[in-house]
Design an enzyme around this catalytic site. Structure first.
Site, PDB file in Angstrom:
ATOM      1  N   CYS A 105      -7.733  36.288  16.982  1.00 49.43           N
ATOM      2  CA  CYS A 105      -7.502  35.870  18.373  1.00 49.43           C
ATOM      3  C   CYS A 105      -7.335  34.357  18.502  1.00 49.43           C
ATOM      4  O   CYS A 105      -6.319  33.822  18.086  1.00 49.43           O
ATOM      5  CB  CYS A 105      -8.614  36.404  19.255  1.00 49.43           C
ATOM      6  SG  CYS A 105      -8.134  36.505  20.988  1.00 49.43           S
ATOM      7  N   HIS A 204     -10.455  42.263  17.870  1.00 46.76           N
ATOM      8  CA  HIS A 204     -11.903  42.085  17.710  1.00 46.76           C
ATOM      9  C   HIS A 204     -12.502  43.447  17.350  1.00 46.76           C
ATOM     10  O   HIS A 204     -11.787  44.394  17.040  1.00 46.76           O
ATOM     11  CB  HIS A 204     -12.511  41.612  19.038  1.00 46.76           C
ATOM     12  CG  HIS A 204     -12.007  40.290  19.502  1.00 46.76           C
ATOM     13  ND1 HIS A 204     -12.392  39.099  18.914  1.00 46.76           N
ATOM     14  CD2 HIS A 204     -11.150  39.965  20.499  1.00 46.76           C
ATOM     15  CE1 HIS A 204     -11.787  38.097  19.550  1.00 46.76           C
ATOM     16  NE2 HIS A 204     -11.036  38.594  20.507  1.00 46.76           N
TER      17      HIS A 204
HETATM   18  N1  GLN Z   1      -8.575  31.782  24.768  1.00 50.02           N
HETATM   19  C1  GLN Z   1      -7.632  32.641  24.063  1.00 50.02           C
HETATM   20  C2  GLN Z   1      -6.990  33.704  24.970  1.00 50.02           C
HETATM   21  O1  GLN Z   1      -7.593  34.122  25.948  1.00 50.02           O
HETATM   22  C3  GLN Z   1      -8.320  33.345  22.906  1.00 50.02           C
HETATM   23  C4  GLN Z   1      -9.426  34.306  23.370  1.00 50.02           C
HETATM   24  C5  GLN Z   1     -10.159  34.962  22.204  1.00 50.02           C
HETATM   25  O2  GLN Z   1     -10.311  34.381  21.129  1.00 50.02           O
HETATM   26  N2  GLN Z   1     -10.641  36.202  22.444  1.00 50.02           N
HETATM   27  O3  GLN Z   1      -5.883  34.152  24.668  1.00 50.02           O
END
Ligand code: GLN
Length: 253
Positions: A105, A204
């Site tokens: 992510c 995730h």
């Molecule tokens: N801030 C980034 C987004 O919302 C990554 C979020 C995350 O790592 N879950 O796309």
């Protein structure tokens, strides 16, 4: 078990570098480190985990696997600055030494060229993956099932929670084709990205425990990188992991 009449499992070792656990470590992404470590130890293969936190320097000659997790925009700002300090070392690890990278992510976004959040300046990535990310107006939250062509199982499952929209430049290979969920941008049916032994994904979960074959694939790449030969991994009892995987294939929420 002897390999090429040279080594026993117990003589093998893998070094894992955990990048910025003080900044990028949300939604249980740390569980990916546990999956890598346990699937090595269950096979009597020695493993070390070295954390590189803010201000730390990467020793690109030392590690076989690099992991970077996800994080909110604020932490990504700091991680972007830190990654620039280690950009040369990370490129040497990936491009010259074929080290394995798994980026989740926010960490995935920063391995691309840049991440443009809703507010504030564009965050520089390191361009290891030929992709870029811009903030979207919708937050993608839910289960993802993707099809892959490099695993016998053919699917990878996980949980996405991001508003960033990632676009792969021509020639940049996606990690998987989205069957359920949004993936990189909710439009082109790509999820994640791959370049050599560098893997980025939005998934995730953490992603590796529910995808044991993907975890073992990364371990096999890391062993080949370190020992310059294909080292077969002893088969583990993955009944629980496989049940968890099959339970999520096709699931939306
Ligand atoms: N801030 C980034 C987004 O919302 C990554 C979020 C995350 O790592 N879950 O796309």
């Amino acid at each position: 078990m002897r390999f090429n009449n040279i080594m026993e499992n117990s003589e093998l070792k893998i070094s894992i570098c955990h990048l910025y656990p003080d900044l990028l470590n949300i939604y249980g992404d740390m569980g990916n480190i546990s999956a890598l470590v346990n699937r090595l130890r269950w096979r009597d293969i020695d493993v070390e985990v070295v954390e590189v936190k803010s201000g730390g320097r990467v020793n690109y000659k030392k590690h076989d696997i690099y992991f970077i997790g996800g994080g909110q925009d604020q932490q990504q700002i700091m991680a972007s600055i830190e990654l620039q300090k280690n950009k040369d070392a990370i490129f040497k690890a990936a491009e010259d030494n074929n080290a394995v990278f798994l980026a989740i992510c926010g960490g995935f976004q920063l391995l691309g060229h840049y991440y443009q959040p809703h507010q504030g300046n564009k965050l520089s990535g390191i361009g290891l993956l030929d992709a870029y990310t811009v903030a979207g107006t919708t937050r993608f939250i839910g289960n993802v099932t993707g099809k892959v062509n490099f695993l016998r199982q053919k699917t990878i499952v996980g949980f996405e929670n991001h508003s960033g929209l990632t676009y792969l430049n021509p020639g940049c290979e996606p990690l998987m084709k989205v069957k359920i969920g949004n993936g990189n941008n909710g439009k082109d049916k790509t999820e994640g990205a791959r370049h050599k032994n560098v893997f980025g994904t939005y998934l995730h979960g953490p992603v590796l425990p529910k995808n044991p074959e993907f975890c073992d694939y990364l371990l096999s790449l890391a062993l080949r990188k370190r020992y310059n030969c294909d080292i077969p991994l002893l088969k583990l009892n993955d009944d629980i992991e496989t049940f968890a995987h099959r339970d999520r294939v096709g699931a939306r929420y």
